[in-house]
Write a protein that holds these residues in place. Structure first.
Motif, PDB file in Angstrom:
ATOM      1  N   LEU A 145       0.790  -1.234   0.000  1.00 30.73           N
ATOM      2  CA  LEU A 145       0.000   0.000   0.000  1.00 30.73           C
ATOM      3  C   LEU A 145       0.823   1.285   0.000  1.00 30.73           C
ATOM      4  O   LEU A 145       0.435   2.249  -0.675  1.00 30.73           O
ATOM      5  CB  LEU A 145      -0.969  -0.007   1.180  1.00 30.73           C
ATOM      6  N   LYS A 149       0.135   4.188  -2.705  1.00 31.57           N
ATOM      7  CA  LYS A 149      -0.306   5.525  -2.295  1.00 31.57           C
ATOM      8  C   LYS A 149       0.598   6.601  -2.888  1.00 31.57           C
ATOM      9  O   LYS A 149       0.122   7.637  -3.371  1.00 31.57           O
ATOM     10  CB  LYS A 149      -0.296   5.596  -0.761  1.00 31.57           C
ATOM     11  N   PHE A 166      -6.873   6.141   1.013  1.00 32.62           N
ATOM     12  CA  PHE A 166      -6.977   4.936   1.843  1.00 32.62           C
ATOM     13  C   PHE A 166      -5.916   4.948   2.952  1.00 32.62           C
ATOM     14  O   PHE A 166      -4.864   5.571   2.838  1.00 32.62           O
ATOM     15  CB  PHE A 166      -6.846   3.675   0.992  1.00 32.62           C
ATOM     16  N   ASP A 167      -6.209   4.235   4.023  1.00 30.56           N
ATOM     17  CA  ASP A 167      -5.291   4.109   5.156  1.00 30.56           C
ATOM     18  C   ASP A 167      -4.362   2.925   4.892  1.00 30.56           C
ATOM     19  O   ASP A 167      -4.830   1.793   4.751  1.00 30.56           O
ATOM     20  CB  ASP A 167      -6.093   3.877   6.434  1.00 30.56           C
ATOM     21  N   THR A 314     -10.304   0.675   3.230  1.00 33.13           N
ATOM     22  CA  THR A 314      -9.146   0.586   2.339  1.00 33.13           C
ATOM     23  C   THR A 314      -9.448  -0.321   1.158  1.00 33.13           C
ATOM     24  O   THR A 314      -9.104  -0.012   0.001  1.00 33.13           O
ATOM     25  CB  THR A 314      -7.923   0.067   3.116  1.00 33.13           C
ATOM     26  N   LYS A 317     -11.634   1.413  -1.479  1.00 34.99           N
ATOM     27  CA  LYS A 317     -10.919   2.420  -2.267  1.00 34.99           C
ATOM     28  C   LYS A 317      -9.952   1.761  -3.247  1.00 34.99           C
ATOM     29  O   LYS A 317      -9.760   2.254  -4.368  1.00 34.99           O
ATOM     30  CB  LYS A 317     -10.190   3.377  -1.332  1.00 34.99           C
TER      31      LYS A 317
END
Length: 664
Positions: A145, A149, A166-167, A314, A317
């Protein structure tokens, strides 16, 4: 109350906690384009009509997603297209930005490929059913991720910015990384789940088990030296535990303190107090290590359950990003254009292509077509031969409208599509015998649904309405249905038919336009050109299609003969009379209310009905009617046996009979 009842039902039937259900939201039908089951089935959105397979359906062609959660979201978009111009354009902006960025697409595709189904994994955690391999899959997905990102940072489209939000759940990833082994086993209670260093107690227990091998080797050496038996060995199995094995040849050398445990064919197995004490110590350590690993895994899973909401957010997204990326790759590989979606009820498609058919083998020969439905002329009657492509054309228009509303680009040179509130289709033939409905009943039920619910903003696709009954009934129903859609509803309509009488609708209503699928005839052969051109046609070439299907030559020859006879009868009986809805000597309707035409359409219809009541209705028959006196008299004549005077007498009698036959 409804939401509470649903939760109660799930708790009762699942018998598990519902930790993955962290929120509920109300779905507003007004925000999406309505597609009834018949439309979904006829347009083959998720499966084909005949084989019920995904391959050959719209989603089968469009799905370029890299993750299962992206694939599910794509289906959701297909089955619930948007009706908000703002939301449609947000999706289009995101697709266009990724379409223009080939390097970014490759980077995102690499990061998403093999990511796994984070959404399902989070749900399993919430249920308390996640396995060690499930948690490892979450850990491996979270590891990707941060790079994903960072790759989205330059993106400007608002939808991509939303996906970028998103986290990455870095703390969750770190916790999983430091606790789980790289490749955990599928079983929970057999050990091997937790990394070394994750627990001091577990490390101590593991060391004890590891040191056991050294102790066993040292113990065996001591016993060989003490007993003088060189072949003595110390072993272990899961049934009897640790043992000392001595062959029968050395039985007389066995020390007195050895306790017999098991007799084999060539040896005896023994146990000593020291070996038994060691066995208890090691086995307790191994069992305790497995118990501790299991406890630590459950604690880790419960800890992760507190992050289910963040995991699901998450996952959603990432699914959004996956779908938009797939649509961009589809547009690039298939040369799709960005459609202009507007509020005006129009349909202007230039060189449109069928998204599924052009993706099939042999698609290089696919012929693109235009479709223009103006606000003042929103209806088309499409005529032409069987197999020429009428159904393909009208389905193609419906699919392009649907793709435009879901935010996708479309297979066309250009497209300007007005917002649609519903897409209605009546295609194909099928029965529902289990419900007592014939093919024609199903056809009429679906047609009734369309006529009762279509609005001015709807898109209606009709194929061969009225074909399940007699010709005259079918023409009457088809004419009336189209008349209703044109006069009362005013929606965009495509009506493919073999009832050539319906081309007369264009003479009655200026809102209707005739088009047909062109063919070329050469040496009694027909070549389908699959090109939509202006005007109607009066040929269906059904016998030509029957020949292609392999009907016997005798049947084809007889059919040609009967067709010629029927066409000759039709010309003789109609005498050049206009088709239904077109009374002779009266002006054509110009608008819905008959502006510029003298009488209104309703007034002309009443006049038609009055004239029809005063005329004797004649319905064509395939064969000569029984009981025809003139025909019977002619059949009974023996011409070779008649004298000239007898022949004149017979002729006079036939003339008298003919005068008594009612005028046709």
């Amino acid at each position: 109350a409804a939401a509470g009842a649903l939760l109660g039902y799930l708790r009762e039937t699942q018998r598990e906690r519902l930790g993955h259900m962290v929120t509920m939201r109300r779905v507003h039908p007004g925000g999406t384009l309505v597609l009834d089951p018949a439309t979904r089935r006829c347009l083959e959105l998720t499966e084909t009509l005949r084989t019920r397979e995904v391959r050959g359906s719209l989603v089968g062609v469009m799905d370029r997603t890299a993750t299962p959660m992206g694939s599910r979201l794509l289906r959701e978009w297909l089955l619930a297209p948007l009706t908000s111009l703002g939301e449609i354009r947000r999706r289009q902006d995101a697709v266009e930005e990724l379409l223009d960025g080939a390097t970014l697409r490759r980077e995102l595709r690499s990061a998403l490929k093999g990511l796994g189904d984070l959404e399902r994994l989070a749900s399993r955690v919430g249920y308390g059913r996640a396995t060690p391999r499930d948690l490892a899959a979450i850990r491996d997905a979270l590891a990707r991720l941060p790079a994903l990102k960072n790759a989205l940072v330059p993106c400007e489209a608002t939808l991509l910015a939303e996906a970028r939000g998103f986290d990455p759940l870095s703390e969750v990833h770190a916790r999983l990384e430091e606790t789980l082994v790289a490749e955990p086993p599928s079983q929970l209670k057999e050990g091997g789940l937790i990394r070394d260093g994750a627990s001091a107690e577990l490390d101590e227990l593991r060391n004890l088990a590891a040191e056991g091998d050294t102790w066993v080797a040292e113990y065996q050496a001591r016993e060989i030296e003490a007993s003088g038996i060189a072949s003595l060995k110390v072993g272990f199995n899961k049934v009897f535990g640790y043992y000392i094995e001595i062959s029968h040849a050395n039985r007389d050398k066995v020390p007195a303190h050895y306790e017999r445990k098991q007799t084999l064919k060539n040896a005896e197995r023994y146990l000593t107090p020291e070996l038994k004490e060691f066995e208890n110590k090691v086995l307790r350590a191994d069992e305790r290590a497995k118990e501790l690993e299991y406890e630590m895994f459950l604690a880790l899973r419960d800890e992760l359950a507190g992050q289910v909401a963040a995991l699901l957010d998450t996952a959603r997204k990432l699914a959004l990003l996956d779908v938009v990326l797939g649509l961009a790759e589809l547009a690039e590989s298939r040369r799709y254009c960005r459609p202009e979606v507007v509020e005006t009820p129009v349909m202007e498609i230039r060189n449109g292509r069928h998204p599924v058919i052009e993706a099939m083998p042999g698609a290089a020969a696919f012929v693109p077509n235009d479709c223009v439905l103006a606000e003042a002329q929103p209806a088309q009657v499409i005529t032409g031969p069987n197999m020429a492509g009428k159904s393909t054309y009208i389905r193609q228009v419906a699919l392009l409208a649907l793709l435009a509303h879901m935010g996708s680009f479309v297979p066309a040179e250009s497209a300007r599509i007005g917002l649609v509130d519903r897409i209605f289709t009546r295609l194909g033939s099928a029965d529902e015998l289990a419900r007592g409905q014939s093919t024609f009943m199903v056809e009429m039920t679906e047609t009734a649904n369309i006529l009762n619910h279509a609005t001015k903003q709807s898109l209606v696709i009709l194929d061969e309405i009225g074909r399940g009954t007699s010709t005259f009934d079918g023409v009457a129903i088809a004419w009336s249905a189209m008349e209703h859609l044109v006069e009362r509803v005013g929606c965009r309509t495509l009506f493919a038919t073999h009832y050539h009488e319906l081309t007369g609708l264009a003479d009655v209503f200026e809102q209707v336009r005739n088009v047909h699928v062109s063919v070329a005839e050469h040496n009694d052969e027909v070549v389908f050109l699959h090109q939509i051109v202006e005007g109607g046609t009066d040929k269906s070439y059904g016998i030509h299609v029957a020949r292609l299907a392999g009907l016997p030559p005798q049947v084809l020859g007889r059919a040609e003969e009967m067709l010629q006879n029927l066409e000759a009868q039709s010309l003789e009986l109609t005498g050049g009379e206009p088709s239904p809805g077109m009374p002779p000597g009266e002006p054509r309707a110009v608008g819905r209310n008959g502006e510029g035409g003298g009488q209104s359409v309703m007034q002309r219809r009443k006049a038609d009905a009055t004239r029809a009541a005063t005329k004797r209705q004649v319905q064509l028959t395939l064969f000569v009617p029984a009981g025809d006196e003139v025909y019977d008299a002619l059949q009974s004549l023996d011409i070779n046996a008649l004298t000239p005077l007898e022949a004149l007498a017979k002729l006079e009698k036939l003339q008298q009979l003919a005068k008594r036959v009612p005028e046709a």
